[in-house]
Design an enzyme around this catalytic site. Sequence first.
Site, PDB file in Angstrom:
ATOM      1  N   ILE A 120       0.671  -1.365  -0.079  1.00 23.56           N
ATOM      2  CA  ILE A 120       0.060   0.005   0.024  1.00 23.56           C
ATOM      3  C   ILE A 120       0.861   1.318  -0.079  1.00 23.56           C
ATOM      4  CG2 ILE A 120      -0.174   0.205   2.559  1.00 23.56           C
ATOM      5  CD1 ILE A 120      -3.323   0.887   1.759  1.00 23.56           C
ATOM      6  N   GLY A 143       4.692   3.022 -11.626  1.00 25.88           N
ATOM      7  CA  GLY A 143       6.024   3.916 -11.623  1.00 25.88           C
ATOM      8  C   GLY A 143       6.470   4.084 -10.229  1.00 25.88           C
ATOM      9  N   CYS A 192       3.825   0.695   2.275  1.00 22.48           N
ATOM     10  CA  CYS A 192       4.676  -0.509   1.510  1.00 22.48           C
ATOM     11  C   CYS A 192       4.664  -1.751   2.452  1.00 22.48           C
ATOM     12  CB  CYS A 192       6.082   0.014   0.974  1.00 22.48           C
ATOM     13  SG  CYS A 192       5.966   1.459  -0.013  1.00 22.48           S
TER      14      CYS A 192
END
EC number: 2.3.1.181
Length: 241
Positions: free
Chosen positions: A96, A178, A196
Amino acid sequence: MNKKVEFQHIGKMPYAKAWDYQTELFDAIVQTKLENRKRTDRGEEPIETKNYLLFVEHPHVYTLGKSGKEEHLLLDQQGLEKEHVEFFKINRGGDITYHGPGQIVGYPILDLDNFFTDIHKYLRFLEEAIILTLADFGIKAGRIDGLTGVWIGEENDPNPRKICAMGVKTSRWVTMHGFALNVNADLKFFGNIVPCGISDKAVTSMEHELGHAVNMQEVEAVLKNHLATLFEMEIFENQNH
């Protein structure tokens, strides 16, 4: 090998709209590659595949990658509405993350057959462009083994801080999604997630590290140049997208 890359600065755009636009460009490149296989079989010349680099700024949004855990979002639907934040499950790698104003989100949509077919190298080049950009603004950043993105503080630093998140998708060597570089981002929004999926490391921004707001356009220009140099891109701008 077509090294020409069309740069588009699409300004502020809701996440879903940008995702749809990325997908449209991505699918068109994949379609060209499928058509080229047929052309090769018929002994015809292949069609040149296109490449794009998009820079965008999103309204507040949390996105969850396909390997992520939903419990890493610490808000329920009511909490999201109260904070005026959207939430999407998406098809990139990673867990996330948060996107919002004051952040440069970069979406390279490249046919890696035009550059090199190595996903590991692709991610390292994206990280390197961010590291070089930060160095130009007086911020020393680097990598931490086993973790994607760009960090401030070395591996054994008691307080490593993530300044740029990354998550990509590739299919037939075509890339999408990206990186997200925190320039002047409001860091309080990272408090509503386990960024994350990493609970023991902080998040930072250029503004936080330098003690003052940074000109977004200047950072974008420097970053674009570093990407062009590393990938040997010939960047051109399309004003009519």
